[in-house]
Design a protein around this motif. Structure first.
Motif, PDB file in Angstrom:
ATOM      1  N   LEU A  55      -7.709  -8.714  12.191  1.00 16.60           N
ATOM      2  CA  LEU A  55      -6.504  -7.951  11.828  1.00 16.60           C
ATOM      3  C   LEU A  55      -5.244  -8.646  12.336  1.00 16.60           C
ATOM      4  CD1 LEU A  55      -7.617  -4.248  12.554  1.00 16.60           C
ATOM      5  CD2 LEU A  55      -7.523  -5.413  10.350  1.00 16.60           C
ATOM      6  N   LEU A 115      -2.472   1.188   7.547  1.00 15.30           N
ATOM      7  CA  LEU A 115      -3.343   0.015   7.408  1.00 15.30           C
ATOM      8  C   LEU A 115      -4.469   0.322   6.428  1.00 15.30           C
ATOM      9  CD1 LEU A 115      -4.538  -2.762   8.430  1.00 15.30           C
ATOM     10  CD2 LEU A 115      -5.655  -1.455  10.237  1.00 15.30           C
ATOM     11  N   GLU A 157      -9.480  -8.062   2.173  1.00 13.98           N
ATOM     12  CA  GLU A 157      -8.060  -7.688   2.106  1.00 13.98           C
ATOM     13  C   GLU A 157      -7.653  -6.841   3.306  1.00 13.98           C
ATOM     14  OE1 GLU A 157      -5.244  -6.619  -1.591  1.00 13.98           O
ATOM     15  OE2 GLU A 157      -6.676  -5.041  -1.091  1.00 13.98           O
ATOM     16  N   VAL A 158      -6.556  -7.239   3.935  1.00 20.68           N
ATOM     17  CA  VAL A 158      -5.959  -6.455   5.024  1.00 20.68           C
ATOM     18  C   VAL A 158      -4.532  -6.151   4.600  1.00 20.68           C
ATOM     19  CG1 VAL A 158      -5.200  -6.461   7.438  1.00 20.68           C
ATOM     20  CG2 VAL A 158      -7.378  -7.526   6.831  1.00 20.68           C
ATOM     21  N   LYS A 159      -4.247  -4.868   4.401  1.00 20.12           N
ATOM     22  CA  LYS A 159      -2.895  -4.498   3.951  1.00 20.12           C
ATOM     23  C   LYS A 159      -2.227  -3.604   4.983  1.00 20.12           C
ATOM     24  CE  LYS A 159      -1.985  -2.883  -0.241  1.00 20.12           C
ATOM     25  NZ  LYS A 159      -2.339  -2.278  -1.549  1.00 20.12           N
ATOM     26  N   TRP A 160      -1.203  -4.142   5.632  1.00 19.04           N
ATOM     27  CA  TRP A 160      -0.443  -3.341   6.585  1.00 19.04           C
ATOM     28  C   TRP A 160       0.634  -2.586   5.808  1.00 19.04           C
ATOM     29  CZ3 TRP A 160      -2.291  -3.201  11.423  1.00 19.04           C
ATOM     30  CH2 TRP A 160      -3.062  -4.284  11.873  1.00 19.04           C
ATOM     31  N   SER A 173      -9.259   2.833   6.121  1.00 20.94           N
ATOM     32  CA  SER A 173      -7.797   2.922   6.130  1.00 20.94           C
ATOM     33  C   SER A 173      -7.370   3.830   7.280  1.00 20.94           C
ATOM     34  CB  SER A 173      -7.278   3.444   4.789  1.00 20.94           C
ATOM     35  OG  SER A 173      -7.785   4.733   4.570  1.00 20.94           O
ATOM     36  N   LEU A 175     -13.766  -6.752   4.225  1.00 21.29           N
ATOM     37  CA  LEU A 175     -13.446  -7.744   5.265  1.00 21.29           C
ATOM     38  C   LEU A 175     -14.711  -8.437   5.787  1.00 21.29           C
ATOM     39  CD1 LEU A 175     -10.882  -8.601   7.181  1.00 21.29           C
ATOM     40  CD2 LEU A 175     -12.125  -7.280   8.866  1.00 21.29           C
ATOM     41  N   VAL A 213      -7.938  -1.669   4.817  1.00 24.40           N
ATOM     42  CA  VAL A 213      -8.800  -2.856   4.888  1.00 24.40           C
ATOM     43  C   VAL A 213      -9.937  -2.685   3.883  1.00 24.40           C
ATOM     44  CG1 VAL A 213     -10.394  -4.149   6.390  1.00 24.40           C
ATOM     45  CG2 VAL A 213      -8.285  -3.210   7.347  1.00 24.40           C
TER      46      VAL A 213
END
Lengths: 231, 264
Positions: free
Chosen positions: A50, A5, A59-62, A26, A10, A7
């Motif tokens: 989330l 993850l 930005e939230v990146k899984w 992260s 946010l 982020v």
């Protein structure tokens, strides 16, 4: 290590009120990140963002194909004649015996009603609900709130075991100094804004308490009261 | 006799569907919401009677608007659903009393299943079946939203959409239940069977099936007693349901296998 993850920037605003501002961190595969901060600091809001329950900017990146499991603080209502088996079947039809065994409960619990379980049993059932479909990332929001001290430690030990055997990443909101110090690899401290992000090792207990309560005053007294009765 | 058969068929379908949906309403602590919503139907019934179209259509139109309005206000405020429905229901009741023709007011308030006709049958049977099928399809998601809204949302359940579907189902069941027992008693056909089933339901499946069965039994027995005694059907359906509730209460006291554990 894979990144589970990531982020950045946010922000969460609800009805003009800023609940979170400029949070970034992260989490790597297989690590545990503790999220701390005083009441109202935005810890649960971070989880809600989330999970996509509240709108956010940033930005939230899984990690690719990541499956997320969520353990809430507590259930709203167990005032239903619903058995543990029926509850788990909402999510998974097979392997319930195995799953309930993973969290250290006997399969007889499957026939019991949710409302009749103790706090510790209920939290374990919630963890079973989450792990039944093998998530890659576990979000736990004060998973032992309302659980007696004796049941608390086995729950975290079980989560640690599961984390090791399944390679899960765990994001854990906690107000418990012992849990934060012993079970987390990284620490994210919030107070609407991010006040700290880094490895837990090397941080003194009074420094962690200061981050948990958003203050450095009276830390020595708090530290004494937060010592665990076991070990 | 043909009228009695018609009444029995309509009553059986409405009773079963109301009992099944009622199991969710009682669990959501919304037992009295169905009762309050039923009053919203009154202006719709009145307009149907005045303009000579099926009052069910008018009742459903008002109920559907009230359900959507309730859902909309609940999304935008922190008012509990009971309070929102309370406001809408007293307003609708006031309008209903103002516009319902005096002669038809009693029928609208108390219902009269002995006057059901083929059109009522054609409407209520498929509508009841549809209510049962849709409720069954979303039952798990409805229960999950009750257990924990956050858990439901994190599992991909659209809680707002499920709540709207649920309110519309309540509106439909109230609209068709009015023919069976009238506006004043329609709340009973959703509450009483579910409350009786809750006494002895030790699992979700058993509870929902028992609630539907009690709805069916109370409708059939109430209409039959009414047919042979000449007493009005609506109150007899409700009294039959209350008798089942009393029996279940006794069974629960006597038999330890039905003991529902005390909530923590």
């Amino acid at each position: 290590m894979d990144e589970a993850l990531s982020v950045s920037g946010l922000c969460v605003k609800v009805q003009g009120r800023t609940l979170l501002d400029g949070v970034g961190f992260s989490a790597k595969k297989g690590e545990t990140m503790a999220i701390v901060g005083p009441n109202g600091s935005g810890k649960t809001t971070l989880f809600r963002a989330l999970l996509g329950i509240v709108p956010y900017t940033g930005e939230v990146k899984w990690g690719s194909g990541k499956k997320i499991g969520y353990v809430p603080q507590s259930l709203i209502s167990t005032d239903l004649p619903i058995s543990v088996e029926e509850f788990l079947r909402f999510k998974c039809k097979a392997g319930l015996d195995r799953c309930i065994g993973y969290v250290g409960l006997h399969k007889d619990v499957l026939g019991q009603q949710l409302g009749s379980l103790s706090g510790g049993q209920l939290q374990r059932v919630l963890i079973a609900w989450v792990i039944v479909d093998n998530p890659d990332i576990l979000l736990m929001d004060e998973p032992t709130s309302g659980v007696d001290i004796g049941s608390e430690e086995p729950i975290y030990q079980k989560v640690t075991q599961l984390k090791k055997s399944m390679g899960m990443t765990v994001l854990l909101i906690s107000h418990n100094l012992h849990v934060v110090m012993h079970y987390s690899d990284h620490l994210l401290a919030l107070n609407r804004r991010q006040t700290f992000y880094g490895p837990t090792s090397g941080l003194s207990s009074s420094r962690i308490l200061g981050l948990m309560y958003g203050s450095t005053s009276g830390i020595k007294g708090l530290e004494r009261h937060s010592r665990r009765p076991f070990r | 006799m043909a009228d009695l058969y018609l009444a029995l068929i309509v009553g059986a379908f409405v009773g079963t569907a109301a009992g099944y949906l009622g199991s969710i309403m009682v669990s959501r602590r919304m037992a009295l919401v169905g009762d309050a919503l039923s009053h919203v139907a009154l202006p719709g019934l009145a307009i149907g009677l005045m303009l000579n179209f099926n009052p069910f259509i008018g009742a459903f139109a008002f109920l559907a608007v009230a359900a959507v309005l309730t859902w909309h206000i609940q999304k935008r405020t922190t008012l509990p659903m009971e309070a929102i429905i309370g406001v809408i229901f007293v307003l609708a009741l006031a309008i209903g009393i103002l516009i319902t023709p005096q002669v038809d007011l009693l029928d609208a308030l108390f219902g009269d299943i002995s006057t059901v006709n083929l059109t009522d049958l054609i409407i209520t049977v498929p509508v009841s079946l549809l209510v049962v099928m849709i409720t069954r399809a979303i039952y798990d998601r409805l229960v999950l939203t009750m257990v924990s809204g956050e858990l439901a949302m994190s599992s991909g359940v659209n809680v707002e959409r499920i709540n709207l579907a649920y309110l519309l189902l309540v509106a439909v069941i109230v609209a068709i239940g009015i023919k069976e027992v009238g506006t004043l008693l329609v709340g009973a056909v959703v509450i009483v069977p579910a409350a009786a089933a809750r006494m002895v339901g030790t699992s979700l499946r058993r509870y929902s099936l028992m609630s539907a069965s009690f709805g069916l039994i109370s409708a059939l027995s109430g209409i039959l007693i009414s047919g042979f005694s000449g007493l009005p059907a609506g109150p007899m359906v409700v009294i039959s349901g209350a008798a089942i509730f009393a029996v279940m209460l006794s069974v629960r006291r006597i038999s330890p296998i039905f003991h529902v554990p005390v909530q923590r």
